[in-house]
Design a protein around this motif. Structure first.
Motif, mmCIF file in Angstrom:
data_model
loop_
_atom_site.group_PDB
_atom_site.id
_atom_site.type_symbol
_atom_site.label_atom_id
_atom_site.label_comp_id
_atom_site.label_asym_id
_atom_site.label_seq_id
_atom_site.Cartn_x
_atom_site.Cartn_y
_atom_site.Cartn_z
ATOM 1 N N PHE A 25 -18.367 48.314 28.461
ATOM 2 C CA PHE A 25 -20.176 47.362 28.286
ATOM 3 C C PHE A 25 -19.887 47.113 30.015
ATOM 4 O O PHE A 25 -19.571 46.804 30.507
ATOM 5 C CB PHE A 25 -18.949 45.928 27.967
ATOM 6 N N PRO A 26 -21.122 48.435 30.099
ATOM 7 C CA PRO A 26 -21.153 48.584 31.424
ATOM 8 C C PRO A 26 -22.474 48.060 32.164
ATOM 9 O O PRO A 26 -22.281 46.840 32.874
ATOM 10 C CB PRO A 26 -22.038 49.718 31.632
ATOM 11 N N GLY A 27 -23.113 46.793 31.181
ATOM 12 C CA GLY A 27 -24.119 45.836 31.312
ATOM 13 C C GLY A 27 -22.975 43.870 31.886
ATOM 14 O O GLY A 27 -23.675 43.631 32.811
ATOM 15 N N ILE A 28 -21.815 44.281 31.513
ATOM 16 C CA ILE A 28 -21.033 42.958 32.320
ATOM 17 C C ILE A 28 -20.817 43.031 33.700
ATOM 18 O O ILE A 28 -20.587 42.178 34.047
ATOM 19 C CB ILE A 28 -19.261 43.308 31.255
ATOM 20 N N THR A 29 -20.262 44.533 34.420
ATOM 21 C CA THR A 29 -20.811 44.808 35.602
ATOM 22 C C THR A 29 -21.989 44.026 36.432
ATOM 23 O O THR A 29 -22.878 44.062 35.837
ATOM 24 C CB THR A 29 -20.218 45.567 35.933
ATOM 25 N N GLY A 30 -21.531 43.044 37.748
ATOM 26 C CA GLY A 30 -22.010 42.553 38.311
ATOM 27 C C GLY A 30 -23.198 41.169 37.128
ATOM 28 O O GLY A 30 -24.709 40.446 38.035
ATOM 29 N N GLU A 32 -22.249 38.460 36.994
ATOM 30 C CA GLU A 32 -22.623 37.461 37.638
ATOM 31 C C GLU A 32 -23.444 36.852 38.485
ATOM 32 O O GLU A 32 -24.021 36.554 39.341
ATOM 33 C CB GLU A 32 -21.056 36.908 38.278
ATOM 34 N N GLY A 33 -23.822 38.256 39.561
ATOM 35 C CA GLY A 33 -24.868 38.229 40.137
ATOM 36 C C GLY A 33 -25.930 38.261 40.095
ATOM 37 O O GLY A 33 -26.936 38.575 41.230
ATOM 38 N N ILE A 34 -26.905 38.439 38.705
ATOM 39 C CA ILE A 34 -27.736 37.801 39.015
ATOM 40 C C ILE A 34 -28.456 37.113 38.882
ATOM 41 O O ILE A 34 -27.953 36.228 38.122
ATOM 42 C CB ILE A 34 -28.208 38.545 37.406
ATOM 43 N N THR A 35 -29.831 36.682 40.108
ATOM 44 C CA THR A 35 -30.371 35.085 40.165
ATOM 45 C C THR A 35 -31.291 34.881 39.333
ATOM 46 O O THR A 35 -31.498 35.688 38.796
ATOM 47 C CB THR A 35 -31.574 35.787 41.393
#
Length: 276
Positions: A25-30, A32-35
């Motif tokens: 599930f590559p979409g999970i990576t980062g 939480e970092g989306i502003t």
């Protein structure tokens, strides 16, 4: 040693689990970092893409449109505006913070017929967990209509009261800078006549009100003609009469938009629309 080796294998297996999850599930990576700015921009982009592709059900999901009293009315008007949409392209120019919980998106709209660009500013607000575009009567106008209106501003011509009743607006209290809409109507000539009353409640002060013929498009209220009236008309007294010309064109499924141009007062308005 064997026990130690076995424990080492367990540790390696445990470490591999999150790696496998992130790989699957590559979409999970980062995530939480989306502003918030990126999420807000994505919402504007989703709305534009849906609107330009004619996907009305999807476009409605990304906006809060205060011009309509129900989602059903909004959907029907959006469907109608797709065939008459004056814009061939919409693109995000910028998105900047407006407050702690909102952004302002600047969007360039390119006209099909002339290629000229109309710029509109949309507030982007958070509704629940989703960022949405706020459409609250942003206006656009092509240069031909602008020039025609400028020519008409110096004229005091008013037609005799026309015979065909096209619609009404009010009785409404319109706050400073806000607007009221009439019912939807079809024009019979390249002009409409308006009889109306406008008054600041409890005051004898004259007030500026703008009367515009508009199409409630999916991106904006596209203005086809407008007239300003400065006056104070008693609620039970004589009505004013003015004419709105639409540059030699007639239009279907349009509205009269009544805008309070006074910066400090609420104005009470009501009136009727006529055609020849």
């Amino acid at each position: 040693m064997k026990l130690f080796s076995f424990k080492g294998k367990i540790k390696k297996a445990v470490l591999c689990v999150p790696l496998l999850v992130m790989s699957a599930f590559p979409g999970i990576t980062g995530a939480e970092g989306i502003t918030d700015a990126e999420l807000a921009k994505e919402s504007v982009s989703n709305f534009i893409e849906a609107a330009q592709s004619g996907n009305i059900s999807d476009a409605v999901k990304w906006v809060v449109d205060t011009r309509f009293e129900s989602t059903e009315e909004q959907v029907e008007q959006y469907k109608d505006s797709i065939s008459s949409n004056p814009f061939s392209n919409a693109s995000i120019k910028s998105i900047v913070p407006a407050s702690e919980n909102s952004f302002t998106a600047s969007v360039d709209l390119t006209r099909k017929d002339t290629g000229e660009i109309n710029n509109v500013l949309y507030p982007v607000i958070k509704q629940g967990d989703t960022w949405k575009v706020l459409i609250n009567g942003q206006e656009t106008m092509n240069n031909r209509v602008k020039k025609f209106i400028q020519l008409q501003e110096d004229k005091s011509a008013a037609l005799p009261l026309a015979s065909t009743h096209l619609g009404s607006y009010g009785d409404s209290l319109v706050k400073a800078g806000k607007s009221e809409y009439s019912n939807q109507f079809n024009m019979t000539e390249d002009r409409i006549g308006i009889t109306g009353w406008q008054q600041i409640p409890g005051s004898l002060t004259k007030v500026d009100v703008r009367y515009s013929v508009v199409k409630k498009g999916i991106f904006s209220d596209d203005v086809y003609g407008q007239s300003f009236h400065n006056g104070m008309n008693y609620w039970d007294g004589e009505a004013f009469y003015t004419t709105v010309y639409t540059a030699g064109q007639t239009y279907s499924n349009v509205y009269l938009k009544v805008t309070n141009e006074d910066l400090g007062n609420t104005v009470r308005v009501k009136g009727h629309i006529y055609g020849n």
